[in-house]
Design an enzyme around this catalytic site. Structure first.
Site, PDB file in Angstrom:
ATOM      1  CE  LYS A   1     -25.557 -31.600 -37.676  1.00 56.55           C
ATOM      2  NZ  LYS A   1     -24.374 -32.242 -37.076  1.00 56.55           N
ATOM      3  CG  ASN A   2     -23.881 -28.955 -35.114  1.00 53.65           C
ATOM      4  OD1 ASN A   2     -24.149 -30.150 -35.276  1.00 53.65           O
ATOM      5  ND2 ASN A   2     -23.172 -28.269 -35.994  1.00 53.65           N
TER       6      ASN A   2
ATOM      7  NE  ARG B   1     -15.721 -36.454 -34.711  1.00 52.46           N
ATOM      8  CZ  ARG B   1     -14.527 -36.983 -34.562  1.00 52.46           C
ATOM      9  NH1 ARG B   1     -14.265 -38.172 -35.049  1.00 52.46           N
ATOM     10  NH2 ARG B   1     -13.587 -36.351 -33.938  1.00 52.46           N
TER      11      ARG B   1
ATOM     12  CB  CYS C   1     -14.741 -38.649 -39.451  1.00 57.19           C
ATOM     13  SG  CYS C   1     -14.768 -36.979 -39.892  1.00 57.19           S
TER      14      CYS C   1
ATOM     15  NE  ARG D   1     -15.135 -33.878 -37.302  1.00 55.27           N
ATOM     16  CZ  ARG D   1     -16.463 -33.815 -37.467  1.00 55.27           C
ATOM     17  NH1 ARG D   1     -17.042 -34.503 -38.414  1.00 55.27           N
ATOM     18  NH2 ARG D   1     -17.188 -33.055 -36.686  1.00 55.27           N
ATOM     19  N   PRO D   2      -9.264 -35.466 -34.586  1.00 52.32           N
ATOM     20  CG  PRO D   2      -7.298 -34.289 -34.140  1.00 52.32           C
ATOM     21  CD  PRO D   2      -8.352 -34.491 -35.192  1.00 52.32           C
ATOM     22  CB  ILE D   3     -11.304 -36.762 -29.309  1.00 52.03           C
ATOM     23  CG1 ILE D   3     -10.704 -38.141 -29.012  1.00 52.03           C
ATOM     24  CG2 ILE D   3     -12.421 -36.870 -30.324  1.00 52.03           C
ATOM     25  CD1 ILE D   3     -11.650 -39.015 -28.175  1.00 52.03           C
ATOM     26  CG  ASP D   4      -5.705 -33.418 -29.635  1.00 48.91           C
ATOM     27  OD1 ASP D   4      -6.491 -33.505 -30.592  1.00 48.91           O
ATOM     28  OD2 ASP D   4      -5.028 -32.399 -29.416  1.00 48.91           O
ATOM     29  CD  GLN D   5      -6.499 -29.389 -27.765  1.00 46.26           C
ATOM     30  OE1 GLN D   5      -6.554 -28.521 -26.897  1.00 46.26           O
ATOM     31  NE2 GLN D   5      -5.364 -29.958 -28.125  1.00 46.26           N
TER      32      GLN D   5
ATOM     33  CG  ASP E   1     -21.011 -26.858 -39.968  1.00 42.09           C
ATOM     34  OD1 ASP E   1     -20.013 -27.502 -40.311  1.00 42.09           O
ATOM     35  OD2 ASP E   1     -21.479 -26.902 -38.814  1.00 42.09           O
TER      36      ASP E   1
ATOM     37  CB  ILE F   1     -12.460 -25.496 -39.954  1.00 41.10           C
ATOM     38  CG1 ILE F   1     -12.329 -23.971 -39.802  1.00 41.10           C
ATOM     39  CG2 ILE F   1     -12.978 -26.172 -38.680  1.00 41.10           C
ATOM     40  CD1 ILE F   1     -13.409 -23.231 -39.126  1.00 41.10           C
TER      41      ILE F   1
ATOM     42  NE  ARG G   1     -25.064 -37.162 -39.392  1.00 38.87           N
ATOM     43  CZ  ARG G   1     -24.246 -36.115 -39.551  1.00 38.87           C
ATOM     44  NH1 ARG G   1     -23.690 -35.881 -40.704  1.00 38.87           N
ATOM     45  NH2 ARG G   1     -23.974 -35.325 -38.541  1.00 38.87           N
TER      46      ARG G   1
HETATM   47  N1  EPU Z   1      -9.611 -30.520 -33.194  1.00 40.24           N
HETATM   48  C1  EPU Z   1      -8.460 -31.131 -32.761  1.00 40.24           C
HETATM   49  N2  EPU Z   1      -8.505 -31.816 -31.585  1.00 40.24           N
HETATM   50  C2  EPU Z   1      -9.633 -31.925 -30.855  1.00 40.24           C
HETATM   51  C3  EPU Z   1     -10.815 -31.308 -31.306  1.00 40.24           C
HETATM   52  C4  EPU Z   1     -10.772 -30.602 -32.495  1.00 40.24           C
HETATM   53  O1  EPU Z   1      -7.410 -31.073 -33.411  1.00 40.24           O
HETATM   54  O2  EPU Z   1      -9.597 -32.577 -29.799  1.00 40.24           O
HETATM   55  C5  EPU Z   1      -9.584 -29.756 -34.464  1.00 40.24           C
HETATM   56  C6  EPU Z   1     -10.457 -30.396 -35.528  1.00 40.24           C
HETATM   57  O3  EPU Z   1      -9.775 -31.432 -36.189  1.00 40.24           O
HETATM   58  C7  EPU Z   1     -10.769 -29.202 -36.407  1.00 40.24           C
HETATM   59  C8  EPU Z   1     -10.876 -28.051 -35.405  1.00 40.24           C
HETATM   60  O4  EPU Z   1     -10.178 -28.483 -34.242  1.00 40.24           O
HETATM   61  O5  EPU Z   1      -9.682 -28.973 -37.263  1.00 40.24           O
HETATM   62  C9  EPU Z   1     -12.275 -27.649 -35.027  1.00 40.24           C
HETATM   63  O6  EPU Z   1     -13.015 -28.820 -34.664  1.00 40.24           O
HETATM   64  P1  EPU Z   1     -14.271 -28.742 -33.672  1.00 40.24           P
HETATM   65  O7  EPU Z   1     -13.942 -29.507 -32.452  1.00 40.24           O
HETATM   66  O8  EPU Z   1     -14.669 -27.306 -33.513  1.00 40.24           O
HETATM   67  O9  EPU Z   1     -15.388 -29.488 -34.492  1.00 40.24           O
HETATM   68  P2  EPU Z   1     -16.405 -30.592 -33.982  1.00 40.24           P
HETATM   69  O10 EPU Z   1     -16.797 -30.306 -32.582  1.00 40.24           O
HETATM   70  O11 EPU Z   1     -15.887 -31.934 -34.322  1.00 40.24           O
HETATM   71  C10 EPU Z   1     -18.523 -29.216 -34.634  1.00 40.24           C
HETATM   72  C11 EPU Z   1     -19.762 -29.451 -35.431  1.00 40.24           C
HETATM   73  C12 EPU Z   1     -19.410 -29.510 -36.903  1.00 40.24           C
HETATM   74  C13 EPU Z   1     -18.758 -28.185 -37.271  1.00 40.24           C
HETATM   75  C14 EPU Z   1     -17.554 -27.900 -36.376  1.00 40.24           C
HETATM   76  C15 EPU Z   1     -16.933 -26.537 -36.610  1.00 40.24           C
HETATM   77  C16 EPU Z   1     -21.169 -30.685 -33.965  1.00 40.24           C
HETATM   78  C17 EPU Z   1     -21.801 -31.980 -33.609  1.00 40.24           C
HETATM   79  N3  EPU Z   1     -20.375 -30.699 -35.016  1.00 40.24           N
HETATM   80  O12 EPU Z   1     -17.658 -30.293 -34.917  1.00 40.24           O
HETATM   81  O13 EPU Z   1     -20.639 -29.630 -37.581  1.00 40.24           O
HETATM   82  O14 EPU Z   1     -18.327 -28.248 -38.616  1.00 40.24           O
HETATM   83  O15 EPU Z   1     -17.948 -27.965 -34.999  1.00 40.24           O
HETATM   84  O16 EPU Z   1     -17.871 -25.536 -36.409  1.00 40.24           O
HETATM   85  O17 EPU Z   1     -21.426 -29.663 -33.325  1.00 40.24           O
HETATM   86  C18 EPU Z   1     -22.027 -30.219 -39.365  1.00 40.24           C
HETATM   87  O18 EPU Z   1     -22.984 -29.816 -38.694  1.00 40.24           O
HETATM   88  O19 EPU Z   1     -22.121 -30.496 -40.591  1.00 40.24           O
HETATM   89  C19 EPU Z   1     -20.717 -30.380 -38.727  1.00 40.24           C
HETATM   90  C20 EPU Z   1     -19.744 -31.104 -39.246  1.00 40.24           C
END
Ligand code: EPU
Length: 440
Positions: free
Chosen positions: A34-35, A105, A129, A134-138, A317, A339, A409
């Site tokens: 999926k991911n 998401r 969510c 789950r911010p997207i600042d990065q 996960d 996380i 999903r």
């Molecule tokens: N974070 C920030 N700012 C950002 C991005 C991330 O603070 O701009 C923080 C998040 O809040 C979190 C950490 O960084 O605390 C890691 O987040 P990450 O970006 O790695 O997670 P994601 O991309 O939102 C993906 C998977 C998730 C999985 C996580 C961690 C996808 C679509 N989703 O999420 O999968 O838990 O990586 O491995 O790839 C799932 O499959 O059930 C699922 C939730």
């Protein structure tokens, strides 16, 4: 032309009914990841030619991703159940409105890919969510470093650029989503982009391999420094998505929780090492083969400490599933998951089944109870839902799980695959139930 329908489970309520206590046995085949696929599908937009994706799992996140492409003007044709041909050259307007993006998401990958292709993008901000903040600042920081201007306007992320230029991007934390979005945006930028403190998950490598097969020049995916030399043009490619590490891990835990003996096929054992090591510690027999893993249990399950970490650490996960197994193990286990803020919401549901778990912030303390009891429960999110299924399979009596659209999903034909290895599980549809919203 045909496109998958985006069944988000909003108009019907489906539940799983499980009669627990059967040992799982036999063989099960793992689907595509999926991911990985939720990044690879939007990445097709970057190509100037059609692409064929193989080993595409039949899950609702895929249906939604393909529906978004289709609504934007792409041609989407299934060649067989798991192979889809996508021609995204018809997409001219880099906009994904709320109505299309709200169910998933991972729709934020359209930001990176549309920016990479058109130099601008307007995509609905990912919605509320169920794993906490789950911010997207990065993600936005990466786009800005490449030369784009990002604003948020009435719930839409609006990104504009006069051209993207290779740069150095250092992430403040390890983030899968922002690493992927930076790769998608940088692949056609002018010059070299270096991503530091990059995520190393198998799906990052899979996306890089797919982009490279289209003619991109990406090195270092799978390490914490990824180097991307921008190319002018990407061609079409045929590409098979990797097997799903988390689906495989879920079946490994389900086999162990029921004291079963199951051969899990179509896996990459290397991707499962952290799960394999932890199961061995708990007392589960794990035999590795080239593309399969056998799980069996012939002794007591014992306590363990689990701390989730970015890859190659133990995946967040898999945290709800392993915690469920630890409820059945002897002794007191400690599970730490920092996380996301909110990944222990299933604990209340497990308590209804007789589990003894206390949670303080990021830490759960699990007292093994040996046996869980069937109960009506509700899946709070995807992986928590899978964990409740495992609990139901191992429990004495009947478990009914509501809100299984979360599970669908990310798990293809979950109940059918489980029935194939001896589980007593059926899906029941309750018509006309209240609408609910799925966003992960
Ligand atoms: N974070 C920030 N700012 C950002 C991005 C991330 O603070 O701009 C923080 C998040 O809040 C979190 C950490 O960084 O605390 C890691 O987040 P990450 O970006 O790695 O997670 P994601 O991309 O939102 C993906 C998977 C998730 C999985 C996580 C961690 C996808 C679509 N989703 O999420 O999968 O838990 O990586 O491995 O790839 C799932 O499959 O059930 C699922 C939730």
């Amino acid at each position: 032309m045909s496109a998958a329908s985006a069944d988000t489970g909003e108009n019907t309520l489906e539940k799983f009914i499980i009669k627990g206590g059967r040992k799982l046995h036999g063989e099960v085949e793992i689907s595509g990841a999926k991911n990985a696929v939720v990044a690879i599908i939007p990445a097709v937009i970057l190509s100037d030619e059609p692409c064929v994706l193989e080993n595409v799992p039949n899950i609702s996140d895929v249906s939604i991703s393909l529906r978004i492409l289709y609504e934007m003007g792409a041609s989407v044709i299934f060649l067989d159940k798991h192979t889809v041909r996508i021609d995204a050259t018809g997409i001219t307007d880099p906009i994904v409105p709320y109505e299309m993006a709200k169910h998933m998401r991972a729709s934020y990958y359209f930001l990176g890919t549309l920016l990479g292709k058109f130099g601008r993008a307007r995509v609905s901000m990912p919605g509320g969510c169920d794993l906490g903040d789950r911010p997207i600042d990065q993600h936005l920081k990466a786009f800005a470093a490449l030369g784009a201007t990002c604003t948020i306007d009435r719930g839409m992320v609006d990104i504009q650029s006069e051209g993207l230029y290779g740069t150095q991007i250092y992430f403040d934390m390890v983030t899968v989503g922002a690493t992927i979005n930076a790769m998608l945006a940088a692949v056609k930028a002018t010059g070299m982009t270096v991503i530091e403190n990059a995520a190393k998950e198998p799906h990052i490598v899979d996306l890089a391999n797919f982009l490279n097969s289209m003619g991109a020049d990406i090195m270092g995916a799978g390490t914490d420094v990824i180097k991307i030399k921008g190319v002018k043009r990407l061609k079409g490619a045929a590409y098979a998505v990797i097997p799903d590490q988390i689906e495989a891990g879920t079946f490994m835990v389900a086999a162990a929780a029921t004291q079963g003996n199951v051969l899990i096929k179509n896996v990459i054992p290397k991707h499962l090492e952290s799960i394999t090591a932890k199961l061995a510690k708990i007392g589960v027999n794990v035999e590795e083969f080239d593309e399969s893993i056998r799980i069996s249990v012939d002794g007591p399950l014992v306590k363990a400490s689990v701390k989730t970490m970015p890859h190659p650490g133990f995946p967040t996960d898999m945290q709800p599933q392993i915690s469920t197994l630890l409820c059945l193990a002897e002794g007191t286990s400690i599970v730490t998951d920092g996380i996301f803020d909110n990944r222990f919401r299933y604990v209340n549901e497990l308590r209804r089944m007789g589990a003894d778990i206390s949670v303080d912030g990021k830490v759960a303390v699990i007292e093994g109870v040996g046996q869980l009891m069937g109960a009506p429960v509700t899946a709070p999110d995807l992986r928590a839902g899978a964990a409740l299924v495992i609990a139901g399979l191992a429990a004495k009596g009947v478990t009914e799980i509501e809100d299984i659209y979360h599970i669908e999903r990310g798990y293809e034909n979950f109940e059918e695959k489980l029935r194939g290895i001896g589980a007593d599980i059926i899906k029941k549809t309750v018509p006309g139930a209240a609408a609910r919203k799925a966003v992960v």
